[in-house]
Design a protein around this motif. Structure first.
Motif: not given
Length: 740
Positions: A470-486
């Motif tokens: 869960x911790x890893x997914x949450x961090x990766x999701x935040x980065x993906x939304x920032x870099x690639x968009x939601x």
């Protein structure tokens, strides 16, 4: 557009390299990443166009461009970006060096291509179509001009997504000058022409047959002066055999082409995967095809495995498990790093030469072997794929360095193979090494780094370490939304995985809310029947079931099963999985008679498609046995449970979790029949095995000890039962304290 020369302050247009009915293609430079690209600019709509028409076209373009951008296969042109600039829709693609098949024929004075080239092109295109069709994508405008033969021999299909823009806007547009192609007359399938039936993946197979006919003979199958005569030919006329045009076409290949040109979809090959196997199988089973005239070795020569066909020298390996392609200028570089910027201004390091460049022949050979490993994985041969990738990773590390993108791409595939063969701990170590290497080489927010981090989360989930996942997914999701968009497909995939993991943590409401949002976004971005959308809707149904909302879960599972039948076919594993879950829902709703009939049919279908001992066939048989018990037919239920347990032990092993489930179900049947001593023996054995496999405080192990205590009660051994209940309660309390 031609005057500005710069799109979005990023893409510098250099020269027009192609024109067509949809617009122009420019050679360009992506100034943010410093790589060469091709930019396709759609023609602006004329002022007299209806505004609704223009709006529909623009929205359809965006949707289809997103779909095209999500396709990652060596046989499909990579789409990097898309958008609208000063009223002009544009698509940014990889720049291909080579010629399309139409240009090859024209350069050859419309003389047919050599047989060995035709067969190689056929197999590579079939492989690419298999990939796209399995993802619910139909090209609809396959023709020689949309198939590129690169200078290194690779074949790529172009214009995925764009080819579909005309759907629903005007099927006869190619003939009436509207300017939005819905298929080119010489390559349109009869069902496209008739307009009365569904157009599915088999329409692409018909178009491929037309293309192969033309490059094999120099003319299309129906070569008439006016478009109407061509369409009538497709609909009503049997094409002349290829042997009427030349006498060196092998009989088996002529049969393949004519089968593709069958008038009804049902008469054609079932799918592109089947077609590719047939080309490879029948080609190997006969005399060698004529050798290339330049003396170069023939790809896919007799005696080599089928997956070697289409391997090419000099083509840079691309990690198809990732959604990002490294910049072209990084190919073959060896280890010292410099910095470039990504589209959103974040700096990413890329390699710069530090020592002697490895020999091009070595890099090409390693790229070919890497692609061969990817092919083995796509065939489900994960053990062999892992061996190939391990060897390539070692050689790439020696030649290029441990943090070179190609080395890390091979190690990523090693991890992927390990995770698919049940070696989750080893896969976790590999993915962590890759993620750390990519972070050093490319930066923490680079899409490739995030892909490796996301795989570590997936493997942590496999290991039951859901809090860490869960911790890893949450961090990766935040980065993906920032870099690639939601709404980027990779962002949505990460959100889907996070929702799945939340359900395994028991956070059912959070999981349901998140997965419902992902389903809505995927439907908006990809379409209602895209396979990824259906995967998420399937997870919505699962969450509803966990929340006890079984009527809603059943409705969604049935809708998903129907949609998958249309998109993937009735025998696709995902279709069968949705039917299985519908059976689970029926059982939970007390509708066991309906569930029993569903499982009987599912067992027959699973056995026909995968074999009687396939794990999924046995899973369906287990469901059948459970519902026999629910109907009070315990003798039949016991016999079924014993048979499935024996088969699972033979196929999966004595202590595989599924085997233990079936052994427990056997004990349940014995208990209902009053045979408590036999039941106790089995419950005790299952509990001991689960403790060895999962640990003494795992929920399944605790449930088995609870079963054992219940059995002791039935036998009147109350003191032992109470002691066992107390031990189970203590273990549960300890587990709860540790989890908190």
């Amino acid at each position: 557009m031609a005057e500005t020369r710069l799109i979005q302050g990023r893409y510098r247009l250099l020269e027009v390299i192609g024109r067509g009915g949809m617009g122009e293609v420019w050679r360009a430079v992506d100034e943010s990443l410093g790589r060469r690209v091709a930019v396709k600019c759609l023609k602006p709509m004329s002022p007299e166009r209806d505004e609704t028409f223009t709006t529909v076209l623009r929205e359809r373009f965006r949707r289809e461009a997103r779909v095209a951008a999500a396709l990652q296969h060596r046989g499909v042109t990579v789409v990097h970006d898309f958008g609208e600039y000063e009223g002009v829709l544009y698509l940014v693609m990889e720049l291909l060096e080579g010629h399309n098949l139409s240009q090859l024929l024209e350069a050859n004075d419309q003389r047919p291509l050599p047989v060995h080239e035709i067969v190689d092109i056929a197999e590579q295109v079939a492989d690419a179509l298999a990939y796209t069709h399995e993802r619910g994508i139909v090209h609809r405008d396959l023709k020689p001009a949309n198939i590129m033969r690169l200078t290194d021999g690779a074949v790529k299909i172009c214009d995925f997504g764009i080819a579909r823009l005309g759907e629903g806007i005007g099927a006869s547009s190619q003939l009436t000058g509207v300017g939005i192609a819905m298929g080119t007359p010489h390559y349109m399938s009869p069902e496209q022409i008739g307009g009365g039936g569904p157009v599915d993946h088999r329409s692409d197979l018909y178009s491929l047959g037309c293309v192969l006919y033309e490059i094999a003979t120099g003319v299309p199958p129906f070569d008439h002066e006016d478009a109407w005569s061509v369409l009538v030919g497709h609909r009503d006329t049997t094409p002349a055999p290829l042997s009427d045009h030349r006498d060196d076409i092998p009989d088996h290949f002529q049969r393949i082409v004519l089968d593709l040109l069958a008038k009804t979809p049902e008469e054609r090959p079932a799918d592109a995967r089947d077609l590719r196997r047939r080309i490879a199988r029948e080609g190997r089973g006969r005399a060698p095809l004529p050798a290339p005239s330049d003396g170069s070795p023939e790809r896919g020569a007799p005696g080599l495995p089928g997956w070697t066909r289409g391997m090419t020298a000099g083509h840079k390996a691309v990690d198809t498990a990732l959604r990002t392609v490294l910049p072209d200028h990084t190919a073959g570089l060896t280890g010292e790093w410099t910095t470039l910027a990504d589209p959103r201004g974040q700096a990413f390091p890329v390699p710069r030469a530090r020592t002697a460049r490895p020999a091009p022949a070595l890099l090409a050979a390693l790229a070919g072997r890497h692609n061969a490993g990817l092919s083995l994985g796509r065939l489900g041969r994960w053990e062999e794929a892992g061996e190939v990738h391990r060897a390539v990773a070692a050689e790439r590390q020696h030649a290029l360095g441990p943090d070179h993108p190609d080395t890390l791409a091979s190690r990523y595939e090693v991890g992927f193979s390990l995770s698919r063969t049940g070696r989750a701990e080893d896969a976790l170590r590999e993915f962590r090494l890759v993620a750390d290497g990519r972070e050093r080489a490319l930066g923490p927010g680079h899409p490739d780094t995030l892909a490796a981090r996301q795989e570590t989360a997936y493997v942590l989930g496999q290991l039951g370490r859901h809090f860490e996942a869960n911790d890893v997914y949450t961090a990766v999701l935040a980065a993906r939304e920032r870099v690639m968009g939601p709404d980027h497909p990779d962002t949505l995939r990460c959100r889907h995985n996070l929702a799945f993991n939340l359900s395994r943590l028991g956070r059912l409401e959070d999981s349901f809310r998140l997965v419902s949002e992902v389903a809505e976004a995927r439907q908006r971005v990809l379409g209602a029947e895209h396979p990824d959308t259906l995967v998420t809707r399937y997870e919505v149904a699962y969450a509803l079931g966990r929340l006890g909302r079984w009527p809603q879960a059943l409705d969604i599972y049935r809708e998903v099963a129907s949609a998958r039948t249309r998109a993937l076919g009735p025998d696709h594993p995902d279709t069968l999985a949705a039917r299985y879950e519908a059976g689970i829902s029926l059982g939970r709703l007390g509708r066991s008679a309906e569930a029993l009939e569903l499982y009987r049919a599912l067992v027959d279908d699973r056995a026909r498609v995968h074999g009687p001992d396939d794990p999924e066939t046995l899973r369906a048989r287990h469901g059948l046995g459970v519902n026999l018990g629910r109907l009070g037919r315990w003798e039949e239920a016991l016999a079924e449970a014993r048979a499935v347990a024996g088969a699972r032990e033979r196929v999966l092993g004595a202590e595989h979790p599924d085997t233990l489930v079936s052994r427990r179900e056997t004990a349940v049947g014995l208990g209902w029949l009053g045979r408590w001593e036999e039941a106790l023996t089995l419950y005790t054995q299952v509990a001991a095995a689960r403790e060895r496999v999962f640990g003494p405080d795992h929920p399944d192990a605790l449930a088995s000890r609870n079963d054992e205590a219940h059995c002791l009660e039935q036998l009147g051994r109350h003191t032992e039962a109470v002691e066992l209940y107390r031990r189970v309660a203590a273990l549960r309390e300890r587990r709860g304290t540790r989890g908190a």
